[in-house]
Motif scaffolding. Structure first.
Motif, PDB file in Angstrom:
ATOM      1  N   GLN A  46       0.861  -1.183   0.000  1.00 20.99           N
ATOM      2  CA  GLN A  46       0.000   0.000   0.000  1.00 20.99           C
ATOM      3  C   GLN A  46       0.897   1.234   0.000  1.00 20.99           C
ATOM      4  OE1 GLN A  46      -3.400  -0.172  -0.001  1.00 20.99           O
ATOM      5  NE2 GLN A  46      -3.254  -2.401  -0.068  1.00 20.99           N
ATOM      6  N   THR A  59      -2.431   0.728  -4.564  1.00 17.15           N
ATOM      7  CA  THR A  59      -1.993  -0.625  -4.238  1.00 17.15           C
ATOM      8  C   THR A  59      -1.200  -1.159  -5.421  1.00 17.15           C
ATOM      9  OG1 THR A  59      -4.017  -0.939  -2.982  1.00 17.15           O
ATOM     10  CG2 THR A  59      -2.753  -2.907  -3.530  1.00 17.15           C
ATOM     11  N   THR A  78      -3.573  -0.111  -8.472  1.00 22.51           N
ATOM     12  CA  THR A  78      -4.989   0.145  -8.248  1.00 22.51           C
ATOM     13  C   THR A  78      -5.093   1.415  -7.428  1.00 22.51           C
ATOM     14  OG1 THR A  78      -5.438  -2.216  -8.228  1.00 22.51           O
ATOM     15  CG2 THR A  78      -7.135  -0.774  -7.330  1.00 22.51           C
ATOM     16  N   ASP A  79      -5.791   2.411  -7.950  1.00 25.74           N
ATOM     17  CA  ASP A  79      -5.936   3.686  -7.260  1.00 25.74           C
ATOM     18  C   ASP A  79      -7.074   3.582  -6.256  1.00 25.74           C
ATOM     19  OD1 ASP A  79      -5.781   6.279  -6.470  1.00 25.74           O
ATOM     20  OD2 ASP A  79      -6.309   7.158  -8.403  1.00 25.74           O
ATOM     21  N   THR A  80      -6.769   3.754  -4.970  1.00 22.36           N
ATOM     22  CA  THR A  80      -7.771   3.670  -3.903  1.00 22.36           C
ATOM     23  C   THR A  80      -7.939   5.003  -3.192  1.00 22.36           C
ATOM     24  OG1 THR A  80      -6.077   2.899  -2.357  1.00 22.36           O
ATOM     25  CG2 THR A  80      -7.352   1.213  -3.512  1.00 22.36           C
TER      26      THR A  80
END
Length: 126
Positions: A46, A59, A78-80
């Motif tokens: 992360q 991530t 992965t854009d969180t």
């Protein structure tokens, strides 16, 4: 892969030198700990990147072989990032509209006269 190289490869920074500087200043965290630019990253890490007053959260899905095109970025991360981060940035844009534009410098003589006239009008109305 090094964290500075990864952030450059997935296009969070324009140059690798800028990514390295951001890591040294403490703007980059991996798994909630501030890291050096040489920190190795692995899939499922992360990452939090502070850039332009927004905390981007991502991530790691995979390690890219080298810098990738903009269309291929989602394969490797992965854009969180929560939407609230971007909404706060919009509010900052609106709050800056009340100030002079960058580069205009000090008020001109005409601006100063207008300010004095306005202040005189408000003082006489009281």
């Amino acid at each position: 892969m090094r964290i500075d190289k990864y952030l450059w490869c997935v296009r969070y920074f324009k140059t690798r030198n800028i990514a390295t500087t951001a890591c040294k200043k403490g703007h980059v965290k991996v798994n909630n700990s501030i890291v050096k630019p040489s920190r190795e990253i692995y899939p499922s890490d992360q990452i939090t990147v502070r850039k332009n007053q927004v905390n981007y959260q991502l991530t790691v899905n995979d390690i890219p072989p080298n810098r990738v095109g903009a269309k291929l970025i989602d394969i490797y991360r992965t854009d969180t990032t929560p939407k609230e981060e971007f909404e706060a940035q919009e509010l900052l844009k609106y709050s800056k509209d009340y100030y002079r534009k960058k580069g205009e410098g000090r008020p001109t003589k005409k601006d100063r006269r207008d300010i004095d006239d306005y202040l005189d009008d408000t003082n006489t109305n009281e």
